[in-house]
Enzyme design. Sequence first.
Site, short mmCIF file in Angstrom:
data_model
loop_
_atom_site.label_atom_id
_atom_site.label_comp_id
_atom_site.label_asym_id
_atom_site.label_seq_id
_atom_site.Cartn_x
_atom_site.Cartn_y
_atom_site.Cartn_z
CG PHE A 172 48.88 26.39 53.24
CD1 PHE A 172 49.35 27.60 53.73
CD2 PHE A 172 49.26 26.00 51.96
CE1 PHE A 172 50.19 28.40 52.98
CE2 PHE A 172 50.11 26.79 51.20
CZ PHE A 172 50.57 28.00 51.71
CD GLN A 173 48.24 28.74 49.04
OE1 GLN A 173 48.13 27.78 48.28
NE2 GLN A 173 49.04 29.76 48.80
CE LYS B 292 47.15 18.91 45.17
NZ LYS B 292 48.37 19.45 45.77
CD GLU C 166 46.31 34.60 41.26
OE1 GLU C 166 46.71 35.76 41.56
OE2 GLU C 166 46.90 33.57 41.65
CG MET D 207 36.78 60.78 37.45
SD MET D 207 36.11 62.11 36.40
CE MET D 207 35.67 61.22 34.91
#
Length: 586
Positions: A127-128, A177, A65, A491
């Site tokens: 869940f999630q 959902k 993602e 750096m």
Amino acid sequence: MSFATERTASSKDSRKWLSGSEILLRALLDEGVDCVFGYPGGAVLYIYDAMHDNPDFHHLLARHEQGAIHAADGYARSTGRTGVVLATSGPGAANLVTGIATAYMDSVPLVVITGNVSSDLIGTDSFQEVDIVGISQPITKHSFFVRRATDLARIVREAFYIAGTGRKGPVLIDIPKDVSAEKAIYERPERVHIPGYSEALEASRVPDEGKLDELISAIHQSERPLLLAGAGVIHAEASEELRAFIDRTGIPVTTTLLGLGAVPADHDLWLGMPGMHGTYAANQALIQCDLLISVGARFDDRVTMRLDSFAPLARIAHVDIDAAEIGKLVPTSIPIQGDACETLGLLNRRLPRECQRKTLWIDYLRSLKLGYRLSYKPSENELKPQYVIEMLSRTTDGGAIVTTDVGQHQMWTAQYYRFRRPRSLITSGGLGTMGFGFPSAIGAQLGNPERIVISVNGDGGMQMCAQELAICAIHNIPVKIVVINNRTLGMIRQWQELIYEGRYSHIDLSGSPDFVKLAEAYGVKGLRASSPKEAEQVWQEALETPGPVLIDFVVSQDELVYPMVPQGQGLQDIRLGPDIGGEANE
Ligand SMILES: Cc1ncc(C[n+]2csc(CCOP(=O)(O)OP(=O)(O)O)c2C)c(N)n1
């Protein structure tokens, strides 16, 4: 959906019922969205199912993602249009957080769509489940939580409106959902009006006439005026007006990292970038100017360094679309809230065609520009990173879109690539996000199929989103992926060398993959060069290759980015390093 809503709608309207997911896709298409970067999961399965039957909807499957959102960001920065990303609930949404913050810090318009668990499970630690609206609130311009499918068309329209107007930024739409499955009728509002926001927006665009007069008289009075142009100029498509303003007034200009390209690098009055790794001329101009006109810059600490010694002799005029930026960090005597293009346009119309040029000041800065120009020790055998960037610039005549990651290579790109056009340097300025450089190039290339897109990365940052090589290979996206391979976190090593007395701690990147083999493992052509001669040959081959190519430039490790103003010090404490200002010092 509630039965009542459905009945009310159907009784007055016989149009087609669509699922929330179908509404979402249609609303995105109606916004002119031509590609969405995303990654599926349980909470967005209805949305992905709707895509299955919608050939008009163009979705690219990222491999992470974070890669998806940086690609959407690169698309947005390089085109000026709003980028779109889609992810599932929980870990999918959480993986977007760095990308949202990256876009927020740099005022990039994104619409970020996340699925969430079904409405009845929200708040149950299901869940999630993650509260992405809560998490993202401080790093979005606005976050929507969608409760009913019937609201979706309006919310999508409003999200694009908010993301792409005023000071731009990311807007999140979180869709449970069940809402993505619920049926409703698609009704796209003809126009968007958000009470309060819309009115403020209108008012913020057009500057106050009295303040413009004040600025014009300050310009006439000033002996040593200076322009500081930032990302706001590019966001507002104001580069041409800026150029006209510079040509009319003869005021020298310095452009911030995110403002690079707003003025072509070969412009006589352009002094380079200011700040920590800025040019001596730009930093001296800031120290000595008596009038500083900032347009679309937010006085980032990498530009100002110590605020108490910043532009000590100057009256400051600040043009910004966001009133909250004006006076936030530096005392401002001429505050001008306004759109950069509108404001510069009005100024150009009011100023006389031939303003009196401050020739002494211009000649002085010109001598600094020449006497302290950027330079490094060339080598015939060793490949210097600065040489690579100069080569990229020379061979593309400063006309490519260049994305960078974060680190030394980013600063060398800013210093040595001679940008000629706005929206050509795509880099994470505010958040300084490693992992941004490569995926953002994918979005930039998709948005600009006709242009050469080069992605410059360190060997550290390249490993943060390398998985997106898959998208390049599958879709034959012809990005030229450059790795400035110094086998170290350059750096950080530079800071440890200069500030921590050479105590190198955890910067050795031994164990990194062979980047050529890594590219080839994904089906992307890989090339390598370790000397200037090889670099020229290999780069030519890369340019002539129609598809994506990764080029591993094995460079010397000991190069440092100069000039450098160490953190905590003022612009006057600039360190020039061994190779800058030799002639001027003699
Ligand atoms: C996600 C993230 N983690 C850590 C940092 C801190 N950081 C800034 S530059 C840098 C080193 C980058 O090394 P490399 O990618 O090899 O580029 P180089 O500096 O060598 O050009 C690090 C670790 C960061 N900016 N972003």
